[in-house]
Design a protein around this motif. Structure first.
Motif, short mmCIF file in Angstrom:
data_model
loop_
_atom_site.label_atom_id
_atom_site.label_comp_id
_atom_site.label_asym_id
_atom_site.label_seq_id
_atom_site.Cartn_x
_atom_site.Cartn_y
_atom_site.Cartn_z
N UNK A 1 0.84 -1.19 0.00
CA UNK A 1 0.00 0.00 0.00
C UNK A 1 0.88 1.25 0.00
N UNK A 2 0.43 2.25 -0.70
CA UNK A 2 1.10 3.55 -0.73
C UNK A 2 0.07 4.58 -0.32
N UNK A 3 0.42 5.44 0.65
CA UNK A 3 -0.50 6.51 1.06
C UNK A 3 0.30 7.77 1.33
N UNK A 4 -0.30 8.88 0.95
CA UNK A 4 0.39 10.14 1.16
C UNK A 4 -0.44 11.31 0.68
N UNK A 5 0.16 12.50 0.73
CA UNK A 5 -0.53 13.73 0.35
C UNK A 5 0.44 14.68 -0.32
N UNK A 6 -0.05 15.34 -1.37
CA UNK A 6 0.63 16.50 -1.94
C UNK A 6 -0.06 17.73 -1.35
N UNK A 7 0.68 18.57 -0.63
CA UNK A 7 0.05 19.68 0.07
C UNK A 7 0.72 21.00 -0.30
N UNK A 8 -0.08 22.06 -0.22
CA UNK A 8 0.44 23.42 -0.36
C UNK A 8 -0.23 24.27 0.71
N UNK A 9 0.56 25.10 1.40
CA UNK A 9 0.08 25.96 2.47
C UNK A 9 0.16 27.41 2.01
N UNK A 10 -0.95 28.12 2.13
CA UNK A 10 -1.03 29.49 1.63
C UNK A 10 -1.44 30.46 2.73
N UNK A 11 -0.51 31.11 3.41
CA UNK A 11 -0.87 32.19 4.33
C UNK A 11 -1.12 33.47 3.52
N UNK A 12 -2.25 34.13 3.76
CA UNK A 12 -2.58 35.35 3.03
C UNK A 12 -1.99 36.55 3.79
N UNK A 13 -0.67 36.71 3.67
CA UNK A 13 0.02 37.74 4.45
C UNK A 13 1.29 38.15 3.73
N UNK A 14 1.73 39.38 3.98
CA UNK A 14 2.99 39.84 3.40
C UNK A 14 4.15 38.99 3.86
N UNK A 15 4.08 38.53 5.12
CA UNK A 15 5.17 37.72 5.68
C UNK A 15 4.86 36.23 5.55
N UNK A 71 -4.75 28.92 4.22
CA UNK A 71 -5.44 27.88 3.48
C UNK A 71 -4.47 26.74 3.21
N UNK A 72 -4.92 25.52 3.46
CA UNK A 72 -4.16 24.31 3.12
C UNK A 72 -4.90 23.59 2.01
N UNK A 73 -4.21 23.31 0.93
CA UNK A 73 -4.76 22.53 -0.17
C UNK A 73 -4.03 21.19 -0.21
N UNK A 74 -4.79 20.10 -0.31
CA UNK A 74 -4.17 18.77 -0.26
C UNK A 74 -4.86 17.80 -1.19
N UNK A 75 -4.06 17.03 -1.92
CA UNK A 75 -4.53 15.86 -2.65
C UNK A 75 -3.99 14.64 -1.91
N UNK A 76 -4.89 13.86 -1.33
CA UNK A 76 -4.52 12.75 -0.45
C UNK A 76 -4.95 11.45 -1.12
N UNK A 77 -4.05 10.46 -1.14
CA UNK A 77 -4.34 9.23 -1.89
C UNK A 77 -3.80 8.01 -1.16
N UNK A 78 -4.52 6.91 -1.32
CA UNK A 78 -4.03 5.61 -0.87
C UNK A 78 -4.35 4.56 -1.91
N UNK A 79 -3.48 3.57 -2.02
CA UNK A 79 -3.76 2.43 -2.87
C UNK A 79 -3.70 2.69 -4.35
N UNK A 80 -3.05 3.77 -4.77
CA UNK A 80 -2.97 4.05 -6.21
C UNK A 80 -2.19 2.94 -6.91
N UNK A 81 -2.78 2.33 -7.95
CA UNK A 81 -2.06 1.23 -8.62
C UNK A 81 -0.82 1.68 -9.36
#
Length: 202
Positions: A1-15, A71-81
């Motif tokens: 089995x393979x499981x994981x996530x591709x994530x991106x974190x977006x703070x709406x701020x100058x810093x 904002x956190x955006x995530x594509x999360x997957x398990x069991x991809x053939x």
């Protein structure tokens, strides 16, 4: 089995760089159970769901506690053939026979209601995709029914379900949706967006 996530974190701020770098320390307790790879688009976290979802939760809370709209955006997957099995992903959360929907929904509801509070309110929307089975809509409808009883259900939207509540309960609900619905060793994915501190009125 393979499981994981591709994530991106977006703070709406100058810093935004400082917010992201400041939040990364939240992953330290999980690094020995995750494989982490970062490029200029996203970060890949590979590991079992009992490590993956708490790590995502803690990363998001650490960023959101800055008070900035995050904002956190995530594509999360398990069991991809198309992905090879990875020993780091071994888990008791999936792989066995799938029981009737009723007991699975009850267990999922109990897990969310007992989730530890983080003190960080958030909203989320997500879609569950159950691949390669003829009864995929039964699993999706079962998941929606669980969410309506979970305590974090907000409403149905086109193509997704909206959640609102404490971040701990939201990520617990995502974990339950990921692990309890769909074939135990099958291909299941979530498309997730989580938001905190939005200036938009509820």
């Amino acid at each position: 089995m393979f499981s994981g996530a591709q994530i991106s974190l977006y703070p709406m701020a100058d810093d935004f760089v400082g917010v992201i770098l400041g939040a990364l320390g939240a992953l330290d307790p999980y690094r020995d159970r995750l494989r982490i790879e970062t490029d200029d688009i996203s970060t890949l976290l590979v590991g079992p769901p009992e490590v993956l979802f708490p790590a995502l939760r803690d990363l998001f809370v650490a960023a959101a506690q800055s008070g900035k709209h995050c904002v956190l955006s995530a594509a999360i997957s398990r069991g991809c053939p198309g992905e090879p099995d990875d020993p780091i992903c071994r888990s008791d959360a999936f792989g066995g026979p799938v029981g009737p929907l009723g007991p699975r929904k009850e267990a999922a509801i109990a897990a969310v209601r007992s989730a530890a509070a983080t003190g960080q309110p958030a909203a989320a929307q997500f879609s569950l995709y159950v691949m390669g089975t003829g009864d995929h809509m039964d699993e999706i409808y079962g998941c929606i029914d669980f969410l309506k009883q979970s305590g974090v259900y907000d409403r149905s939207k086109n193509f997704c379900t909206k959640l609102r509540g404490d971040t701990g309960a939201i990520f617990s609900a995502l974990n339950e949706a990921f692990c309890r619905f769909g074939p135990g060793a099958g291909h299941v994915t979530l498309d997730v967006t989580v938001s905190a501190n939005s200036p938009t009125a509820v």
